[in-house]
Scaffold this motif. Structure first.
Motif, mmCIF file in Angstrom:
data_model
loop_
_atom_site.group_PDB
_atom_site.id
_atom_site.type_symbol
_atom_site.label_atom_id
_atom_site.label_comp_id
_atom_site.label_asym_id
_atom_site.label_seq_id
_atom_site.Cartn_x
_atom_site.Cartn_y
_atom_site.Cartn_z
ATOM 1 N N ILE A 4 8.662 2.438 0.574
ATOM 2 C CA ILE A 4 7.651 3.218 -0.147
ATOM 3 C C ILE A 4 6.267 2.573 -0.080
ATOM 4 O O ILE A 4 5.279 3.241 -0.357
ATOM 5 C CB ILE A 4 8.051 3.504 -1.610
ATOM 6 C CG1 ILE A 4 8.257 2.241 -2.408
ATOM 7 C CG2 ILE A 4 9.283 4.385 -1.667
ATOM 8 C CD1 ILE A 4 8.468 2.514 -3.906
ATOM 9 N N ASN A 56 12.068 8.611 -6.264
ATOM 10 C CA ASN A 56 11.106 9.390 -7.047
ATOM 11 C C ASN A 56 10.691 8.663 -8.322
ATOM 12 O O ASN A 56 9.513 8.655 -8.686
ATOM 13 C CB ASN A 56 11.670 10.773 -7.382
ATOM 14 C CG ASN A 56 11.810 11.641 -6.155
ATOM 15 O OD1 ASN A 56 11.080 11.474 -5.178
ATOM 16 N ND2 ASN A 56 12.756 12.555 -6.174
ATOM 17 N N ARG A 59 8.389 5.778 -7.306
ATOM 18 C CA ARG A 59 7.051 6.277 -6.952
ATOM 19 C C ARG A 59 6.256 6.633 -8.207
ATOM 20 O O ARG A 59 5.063 6.338 -8.286
ATOM 21 C CB ARG A 59 7.164 7.482 -6.016
ATOM 22 C CG ARG A 59 7.701 7.117 -4.637
ATOM 23 C CD ARG A 59 7.858 8.330 -3.743
ATOM 24 N NE ARG A 59 6.593 8.903 -3.355
ATOM 25 C CZ ARG A 59 5.817 8.444 -2.373
ATOM 26 N NH1 ARG A 59 6.212 7.421 -1.655
ATOM 27 N NH2 ARG A 59 4.674 9.023 -2.094
ATOM 28 N N ARG A 60 6.902 7.235 -9.186
ATOM 29 C CA ARG A 60 6.214 7.591 -10.433
ATOM 30 C C ARG A 60 5.728 6.339 -11.155
ATOM 31 O O ARG A 60 4.593 6.275 -11.632
ATOM 32 C CB ARG A 60 7.126 8.402 -11.341
ATOM 33 C CG ARG A 60 6.459 8.848 -12.643
ATOM 34 C CD ARG A 60 7.425 9.527 -13.592
ATOM 35 N NE ARG A 60 8.682 8.811 -13.795
ATOM 36 C CZ ARG A 60 8.824 7.729 -14.576
ATOM 37 N NH1 ARG A 60 7.799 7.219 -15.193
ATOM 38 N NH2 ARG A 60 10.001 7.161 -14.695
ATOM 39 N N LYS A 63 2.744 4.922 -9.307
ATOM 40 C CA LYS A 63 1.560 5.754 -9.547
ATOM 41 C C LYS A 63 0.979 5.479 -10.919
ATOM 42 O O LYS A 63 -0.236 5.336 -11.075
ATOM 43 C CB LYS A 63 1.917 7.243 -9.435
ATOM 44 C CG LYS A 63 2.071 7.734 -8.031
ATOM 45 C CD LYS A 63 2.416 9.218 -8.017
ATOM 46 C CE LYS A 63 2.680 9.688 -6.613
ATOM 47 N NZ LYS A 63 3.044 11.118 -6.558
ATOM 48 N N GLU A 68 -1.004 4.218 -6.497
ATOM 49 C CA GLU A 68 -0.767 5.451 -5.743
ATOM 50 C C GLU A 68 -1.306 5.371 -4.322
ATOM 51 O O GLU A 68 -0.677 5.863 -3.378
ATOM 52 C CB GLU A 68 -1.390 6.639 -6.467
ATOM 53 C CG GLU A 68 -1.100 7.966 -5.806
ATOM 54 C CD GLU A 68 -1.552 9.147 -6.628
ATOM 55 O OE1 GLU A 68 -1.272 10.276 -6.202
ATOM 56 O OE2 GLU A 68 -2.185 8.969 -7.677
ATOM 57 N N LEU A 71 1.158 3.893 -1.704
ATOM 58 C CA LEU A 71 2.422 4.546 -1.405
ATOM 59 C C LEU A 71 2.422 5.220 -0.038
ATOM 60 O O LEU A 71 1.428 5.836 0.354
ATOM 61 C CB LEU A 71 2.748 5.576 -2.492
ATOM 62 C CG LEU A 71 3.020 5.013 -3.872
ATOM 63 C CD1 LEU A 71 3.150 6.143 -4.880
ATOM 64 C CD2 LEU A 71 4.254 4.148 -3.875
#
Length: 73
Positions: A4, A56, A59-60, A63, A68, A71
Motif C-alpha cells: 500500500i 481497506n 488505507r483508512r 488517510k 494519503e 498510498l
C-alpha cells in the motif's frame, strides 16, 4: 500481503508501521535488506505491506493520519 506504500522515507514507514501495530493489523516492510546493495544511499524504495483482508481498514487509518499522498493506487 498487499503493498500500500512504496517509499524510501524511513520516517513514513515507521509511522505507518506504528499505526498498523496499534490497530492490530499485521504489516511488513519489504526490501529493507536492499540497503546493503545500495550502500545506504536511500535510493531504492521500500514496500509497506499489510494483510490482504484488512487493506481497506489500513488505507483508512493511513488517510486519517495524513499519509494519503503516500498510498499506492
Amino acid at each position: 500481503m498487499l503493498e500500500i506504500i512504496r517509499t524510501n522515507d524511513v520516517v513514513i514507514l515507521s509511522l505507518a508501521e506504528s499505526l498498523m501495530k496499534d490497530a492490530g493489523i499485521h504489516c511488513m516492510i519489504a526490501d529493507q535488506s536492499m540497503s546493503v546493495l545500495e550502500g545506504s544511499l536511500g535510493l531504492l524504495p521500500r514496500r509497506f505491506l499489510v494483510e490482504g483482508d484488512r487493506v481497506n481498514e489500513a488505507r483508512r487509518i493511513l488517510k486519517d493520519a495524513g499519509l494519503e499522498a503516500e498510498l499506492r493506487p
